[in-house]
Every structure is written in structure tokens, then in C-alpha cells.
Scaffold this motif. Sequence first.
Motif, PDB file in Angstrom:
ATOM      1  N   PRO A 167      16.318  -5.962  11.724  1.00 57.07           N
ATOM      2  CA  PRO A 167      15.634  -7.205  11.350  1.00 57.07           C
ATOM      3  C   PRO A 167      14.412  -6.974  10.464  1.00 57.07           C
ATOM      4  CG  PRO A 167      15.920  -7.050  13.745  1.00 57.07           C
ATOM      5  CD  PRO A 167      16.369  -5.749  13.168  1.00 57.07           C
ATOM      6  N   ALA A 168      13.699  -5.867  10.692  1.00 54.50           N
ATOM      7  CA  ALA A 168      12.515  -5.591   9.875  1.00 54.50           C
ATOM      8  C   ALA A 168      12.929  -5.350   8.424  1.00 54.50           C
ATOM      9  CB  ALA A 168      11.771  -4.367  10.422  1.00 54.50           C
ATOM     10  N   LEU A 169      14.024  -4.617   8.244  1.00 54.95           N
ATOM     11  CA  LEU A 169      14.503  -4.341   6.884  1.00 54.95           C
ATOM     12  C   LEU A 169      14.990  -5.633   6.224  1.00 54.95           C
ATOM     13  CD1 LEU A 169      14.995  -2.167   4.767  1.00 54.95           C
ATOM     14  CD2 LEU A 169      17.257  -1.790   5.746  1.00 54.95           C
ATOM     15  N   ARG A 170      15.645  -6.490   7.023  1.00 51.82           N
ATOM     16  CA  ARG A 170      16.115  -7.765   6.469  1.00 51.82           C
ATOM     17  C   ARG A 170      14.934  -8.625   6.030  1.00 51.82           C
ATOM     18  NH1 ARG A 170      20.297  -7.832   9.943  1.00 51.82           N
ATOM     19  NH2 ARG A 170      19.291  -9.183  11.466  1.00 51.82           N
ATOM     20  N   MET A 171      13.891  -8.613   6.838  1.00 52.28           N
ATOM     21  CA  MET A 171      12.691  -9.373   6.483  1.00 52.28           C
ATOM     22  C   MET A 171      12.095  -8.828   5.194  1.00 52.28           C
ATOM     23  SD  MET A 171      10.538 -11.680   6.698  1.00 52.28           S
ATOM     24  CE  MET A 171      10.892 -12.578   8.216  1.00 52.28           C
ATOM     25  N   LEU A 172      12.082  -7.516   5.094  1.00 53.89           N
ATOM     26  CA  LEU A 172      11.547  -6.872   3.900  1.00 53.89           C
ATOM     27  C   LEU A 172      12.337  -7.276   2.662  1.00 53.89           C
ATOM     28  CD1 LEU A 172       9.246  -4.812   3.683  1.00 53.89           C
ATOM     29  CD2 LEU A 172      10.994  -3.041   3.550  1.00 53.89           C
TER      30      LEU A 172
ATOM     31  N   GLU B 256       0.834  -1.182   0.000  1.00 59.17           N
ATOM     32  CA  GLU B 256       0.000   0.000   0.000  1.00 59.17           C
ATOM     33  C   GLU B 256       0.877   1.243   0.000  1.00 59.17           C
ATOM     34  OE1 GLU B 256      -4.283   0.556   1.742  1.00 59.17           O
ATOM     35  OE2 GLU B 256      -2.761   0.566   3.324  1.00 59.17           O
ATOM     36  N   VAL B 257       0.706   2.066  -1.016  1.00 56.80           N
ATOM     37  CA  VAL B 257       1.513   3.277  -1.154  1.00 56.80           C
ATOM     38  C   VAL B 257       0.575   4.472  -1.092  1.00 56.80           C
ATOM     39  CG1 VAL B 257       2.994   4.589  -2.734  1.00 56.80           C
ATOM     40  CG2 VAL B 257       3.250   2.108  -2.547  1.00 56.80           C
ATOM     41  N   LEU B 258       0.867   5.395  -0.172  1.00 57.28           N
ATOM     42  CA  LEU B 258      -0.002   6.559  -0.010  1.00 57.28           C
ATOM     43  C   LEU B 258       0.804   7.846  -0.071  1.00 57.28           C
ATOM     44  CD1 LEU B 258      -2.405   5.496   2.898  1.00 57.28           C
ATOM     45  CD2 LEU B 258      -3.009   5.871   0.494  1.00 57.28           C
ATOM     46  N   ASN B 259       0.371   8.738  -0.951  1.00 53.20           N
ATOM     47  CA  ASN B 259       0.926  10.084  -1.041  1.00 53.20           C
ATOM     48  C   ASN B 259       2.458  10.108  -1.102  1.00 53.20           C
ATOM     49  OD1 ASN B 259       0.429  12.738  -1.396  1.00 53.20           O
ATOM     50  ND2 ASN B 259       0.199  13.227   0.780  1.00 53.20           N
ATOM     51  N   LEU B 260       3.006   9.212  -1.876  1.00 55.70           N
ATOM     52  CA  LEU B 260       4.465   9.097  -1.983  1.00 55.70           C
ATOM     53  C   LEU B 260       5.052  10.293  -2.729  1.00 55.70           C
ATOM     54  CD1 LEU B 260       6.876   7.076  -1.534  1.00 55.70           C
ATOM     55  CD2 LEU B 260       6.476   6.335  -3.889  1.00 55.70           C
ATOM     56  N   ARG B 261       6.109  10.866  -2.136  1.00 58.42           N
ATOM     57  CA  ARG B 261       6.808  11.982  -2.796  1.00 58.42           C
ATOM     58  C   ARG B 261       8.304  11.765  -2.762  1.00 58.42           C
ATOM     59  NH1 ARG B 261       3.156  16.266  -3.445  1.00 58.42           N
ATOM     60  NH2 ARG B 261       1.286  15.721  -2.269  1.00 58.42           N
ATOM     61  N   LYS B 262       8.925  12.126  -3.863  1.00 56.22           N
ATOM     62  CA  LYS B 262      10.379  12.058  -3.918  1.00 56.22           C
ATOM     63  C   LYS B 262      10.889  13.173  -4.826  1.00 56.22           C
ATOM     64  CE  LYS B 262      14.608  10.539  -3.759  1.00 56.22           C
ATOM     65  NZ  LYS B 262      15.393  10.723  -2.516  1.00 56.22           N
TER      66      LYS B 262
ATOM     67  N   ASP C 217       5.914  -1.100   8.010  1.00 55.08           N
ATOM     68  CA  ASP C 217       6.215   0.250   7.531  1.00 55.08           C
ATOM     69  C   ASP C 217       7.566   0.222   6.802  1.00 55.08           C
ATOM     70  OD1 ASP C 217       6.899   2.862   7.111  1.00 55.08           O
ATOM     71  OD2 ASP C 217       6.227   3.553   9.090  1.00 55.08           O
ATOM     72  N   VAL C 218       7.512   0.272   5.485  1.00 54.59           N
ATOM     73  CA  VAL C 218       8.724   0.110   4.683  1.00 54.59           C
ATOM     74  C   VAL C 218       9.712   1.235   4.930  1.00 54.59           C
ATOM     75  CG1 VAL C 218       9.606   0.069   2.305  1.00 54.59           C
ATOM     76  CG2 VAL C 218       7.544  -1.226   2.892  1.00 54.59           C
ATOM     77  N   ARG C 219       9.213   2.466   5.015  1.00 55.52           N
ATOM     78  CA  ARG C 219      10.127   3.600   5.130  1.00 55.52           C
ATOM     79  C   ARG C 219      10.848   3.620   6.470  1.00 55.52           C
ATOM     80  NH1 ARG C 219       7.801   9.038   4.301  1.00 55.52           N
ATOM     81  NH2 ARG C 219      10.026   9.549   4.365  1.00 55.52           N
ATOM     82  N   ALA C 220      10.196   3.081   7.521  1.00 57.22           N
ATOM     83  CA  ALA C 220      10.801   3.132   8.854  1.00 57.22           C
ATOM     84  C   ALA C 220      11.613   1.876   9.166  1.00 57.22           C
ATOM     85  CB  ALA C 220       9.702   3.323   9.905  1.00 57.22           C
TER      86      ALA C 220
ATOM     87  N   GLU D 278      15.352   6.851  -0.973  1.00 59.91           N
ATOM     88  CA  GLU D 278      14.528   7.139   0.208  1.00 59.91           C
ATOM     89  C   GLU D 278      13.478   8.179  -0.159  1.00 59.91           C
ATOM     90  OE1 GLU D 278      14.538   5.448   2.906  1.00 59.91           O
ATOM     91  OE2 GLU D 278      16.439   4.362   2.738  1.00 59.91           O
ATOM     92  N   ALA D 279      12.221   7.834   0.082  1.00 61.84           N
ATOM     93  CA  ALA D 279      11.133   8.762  -0.218  1.00 61.84           C
ATOM     94  C   ALA D 279      11.238   9.981   0.704  1.00 61.84           C
ATOM     95  CB  ALA D 279       9.802   8.057  -0.029  1.00 61.84           C
TER      96      ALA D 279
END
Lengths: 335, 330
Positions: free
Chosen positions: B94-99, B16-22, B87-90, B75-76
Amino acid sequence: MTQVPPSPSHGPVLAIRGLRTEFRSGRNWYPAVRGLDLTLNRNETLAVVGESGSGKSVTALSILRLLPEGGARIAAGNIELDGKDLLTLSERDMDRVRGDRIGMVFQEPMTALNPTMRIGDQVEEALRIHRGLDRAAARREALALLEEVKLPSAAQRMHEYPHQFSGGMRQRVVIAMALACRPQVLLADEPTTALDVTIQAQVLSLLDELKRTYGMSMMIITHNLGVVALIADRVAVMYAGQVVEEAPVRSLFAMPRHPYTEALLRATPRVDEDAGTLAPIPGQVPSIRAMPPGCAYAPRCPLRRPPCETEVPPLQADGDRLLRCWVRNNERIAA
Amino acid sequence: MSAPTVQDAGGHDGLEVLNLRKEYRSTGLFGRTRRTVRAVDGVDFHVPPGGSLGLVGESGCGKSTAARCILRLAEADSGSIRYEGLDVRAARGPALRMLRRRVQMVFQDPYSTLNPKRTIGQTLEEPLHVHGIASGRAAREAARALLGEVGLGTDAMERLPSEFSGGQRQRIGIARALILGPSLLIADEPVSALDVSVQAQILRLLDELRERRGLSFLFVSHDLGVVRHICDAVAVMYLGGIVERGPVREVFDAPLHPYTKILRAASPVPDPAARVTMMRIEGEIPSAAAPPPGCAFHARCPAAFARCSQERPLLREVVPGRAVACHLFP
């Protein structure tokens, strides 16, 4: 814009007969184009379509005699422009044919443009060299050409450099340079492959329009059947260095006869048709170093029969087309 | 095929992507910010589990940047990206590794992403070692099985990338993306460097893998034909924003946004009878560094009116399942 007087001679403007172009690998020479016969008629757009390794770009380089020296050679055949064999010309005369009589547009416009020269100066240079115009006349003509290829605000932008232009605008400039000498033949090798589709549509309709106004003949080389359908009058399908089928554009798409043409169409994902119709072609194009002894397409062909694997089928007339296939040609004879 | 569509879940499933800006800033000679490019300018989309969304558009529309943000290759600046509730951005540690195990990427040119000096076996086994999933014989077995699954012989294990054709390399690229058992594949133009006959082979393989493994796809492509064959939903981007979104067949058979109509009409089809539909297309894509005010497309739009140059239209649902960002659809 000045109209070119119609050429007095008749017959095809460009005729390729029995062309064999070979590449060196180690001590041996291997043919990338194997006995190619192809004609381009006056005021016609001929599309040469094929995948990598079909020999379509090698054909273009052979016509222009721009093959890499030492690594490639034309081993047989002739290439006649208005009845005169280009292969017998001196390098100096050939230099004048390129640009003067055959205009060239390639995939990547930056390779044809000088990055350190203003756009206008580059078009002017072509006009001074090939048409012998003086500086003032060349300047006027350059602006007229850039306007003709629909470069927006041409009078201002002709003072800019190539890097300030988008890919589509650069390709327009290259087309203007190709037109500078009012060539009889425009040879375009994947002219829109590097462009976005909306820009591709613009450039293709520009080419089509210019071909008509200038009374040119155009040979467009592409891998994209959609591009072929948009612009060609006649189509030659190449596979492994040979033409396997040649036909008027409508007949070819309405009823492809060669199993390769048929397969290519079924392998093309269409935006106007649903999934489920897509059929991959098994296997891959043969290497020039390991060409099958018979029909080059036989190893991938669902219709193959014993003769296909041992004897090369000839390119034979079949109604309004030419066809190189043992099975389909025999079906017709039997019928 | 009754695959789930983009709109049918608002929950925490899938991507789910919401209001993504880069934004990208280029700095001038003395370190001052010279210009800002809004590569992705407020983008929303959703890929349900097992669904496949095509992100289409021309050069500079932001489709690849959006994909890179989801993979954290960029990084957005703002907005939210959630995958399987995470939460992908945060994500850190271990969470990033799982991702990284769950979301994998397939690139356009596999050759430039394969180490030319390592055998295919080494390339495929390495992620298993890094993530501590398998080693030694188990890793080799996993790599062999995967090579079979993507249609390559196990003799590929000992060979180098240079020994393979473009299509075979893309099969290797896909195998490497699958080795950690992801649930989402992000593919950026995975078949655009391939010949038509080989392209169809890879598309079929991707379709089979999706079915067998229940994968979700985010498929970035400029080729509408390819997207129609691999995706069930599509989002059309123009200058950093989504202009239209909906089921792929509906969007391509009856586009609503004027830009989608032009993009669709300009996409060549192998049928000379379709020539008549080739309309006059005006103008070029403006630079994202100097986007026009109002609707980004208004300067090229044949239907533009006064409001279009003043107010940016929002993406809203105009018929069930289909969303458009255009003042023609209030």
C-alpha cells in the motif's frame, strides 16, 4: 595542409532560384519547398534556420539531389554551383559533385560511417576515390586530416572502429572525411544537434576555423537560434517552405522584422534571461497538404490583416535584409 | 516569485534525497564483472513542496538515473529517498501504491510511452481503475476535465495517439501523469523533442499547472535555458556527482564551479554579441566506468591544482543557499 587556390569566378558560389520540391502523398504532389531563392557567397557562413516542416532539410537534400526517389521530386527551379546548374547534371557527374565540391556533415555521424571499417581506412578511401591518391599518400593525408580536426592521439585512434568513439569524436571524423576533397561548399545539416553543449561548442568552433583555413563557404542548417548566433554571417529564416526573412546575423538578432522571427526569438528560453519573457507561438506549422492560401504564417500571426490571408507576400528588400510580410513591408513604405 | 529554495528545509517535507548511489555492472563473457559504472555516486538534494529543482548536466552525468531511482524504476544501491515522510526505497504494497499516486513521471517522447492502440480516453482512465479511484462515468468525467486543463479538446477522448502532433502528445503525457492527482512531477527532458514554438507552449502549461495545483517539480534537462524558465533551484551534475547547487538565477548568472562556468559559457544564447564569451573548452567527459581519482572534473578543469587529482571535494555551502564541490572553495 595545402591551401586551395582562390576560385577564379565571382558571384555567389551557390545560388538557388525558384526551387520547388514536392512530396507525394497518395496521388497528389505537395510542395515542401515553395519557390525558394537563396544564395551562398564565397567564404561566407549562411545559416538556414527553421522548425520542423520549414523545408530546411528538404532544401539540403535538394541541393545534393539525395531526395527519396519516387516519393519526392524537384518540380521547378535551379541550383547553381559556380554558375553550373546541378539539376541538369547526369547522376554520375552529380556523384562527383557530392564529396568533391560539396562536403556533407549530417546530424547523426554513424549514418555517414561504416561500422565495420577502421576510422583511418574510411578517410583513406575517400582520399583514394575522390583525389586519386595512392595508398601511402592517402594514409599520410588521412592522418593529417584527423589531426586537423583535433582527434586526440590520431595516429593510434585511426586504427579504431566508429563504435569506440564518442559522438563528438565521430562527428570530427565525418568532418575530416568531408574535408578530404577540399570542397568549395560545406553543407552541414544539424551537425551538433546530437551532441552535448560543451562538445557542440568545440565542433562549432572547429567548423568555423576550418572554413577559414580552407577558404570554404558553409551552409549550416539548424533549428537552434543559439547555434546561428554563434557561427553565422548571414541568416535565412524559413517557414513552411519559404524564406520569410534573410539578414546579416547582427541585424537579424538586434531587430527581427518578420513577426515569425520575432516570435521565434521570444519563444526561445534563454539561460541569460529571466522567466516571464517567454512567449509561446500559438497554433502550429501548417501541414504541406493544407497550406493557407495567403501568407503561411498568417493563421498564427498577431499582426495579420485581410490581405495576409488571401495573397502570398513577396520576398522584398528592406534595408540590409529581405522580408516576406505584407504588414511590415507596408509599414516601411508608408513611413 | 518567492518560491521556496532547495536548502531552506531540512524536515520531512517534499522530496529529500541523501547520499544516493547507483552502480551498473556489465558482466563479461563468463559471468565475471567486467566493469562497474558509478552512475550516481553520492547525491544529495531536496525539493520542497511547491518547489522546482532542475537537475542539469551532460550525457552520462547521472541525472536520469537519479530520477529513475526516485520513481523506483531503478533500485538505488544505497542512500535515502524520502517523499512526504515516506521511505521511498523501503516502500512496499500500500505504501508503494500511495507513492505511485503522489509521484508521477513525464517522459521525453510521449509517443513511445502511449499505447498506440488505445484511445486517449482509455489511457487516461486506466490508472483510475487500477487504483480504484473512479470508474465508469466518473472516470470519464475526470479524464475529460483533465484534457481541458492541459489545453486539449474533449474530442481527444476517442482518438488514438497517432492522430496527434508532438506537442499535443506531450499534453497527453502530462494529462496521464496528472490523472492520479500527484504532488510531485518528475520530468525527464519533457520538451527536448519539441520545436521551439511548441516547447514554449508546454513550458507555459507546466508553469500554470504547478501554480494551480501546487505541484513540485524535479526537472531533468540538458538545456539550461529551459531550466532557468521552469525551476527555482538547480543542481549541476558531472560524472555522477553534484558539483554545484543553488537558486537558478544565481547559479546561471554567476556560476562558481569551473564546470558550471564552462557549461554556462557553452550554452548558446540567441545573441551574436555573446560570441566573444565562447571560450576554448578542452576534453571530453570521461567514462563513468573509469572515473579519474580526486575531483571527477580535474582533467578538464582550467583551474585544477595538485589536490584536485588526489582528493574528491565535498559539496558544501560556500555562500548562504549555494553549495559547491570544489577545492577552490575550501
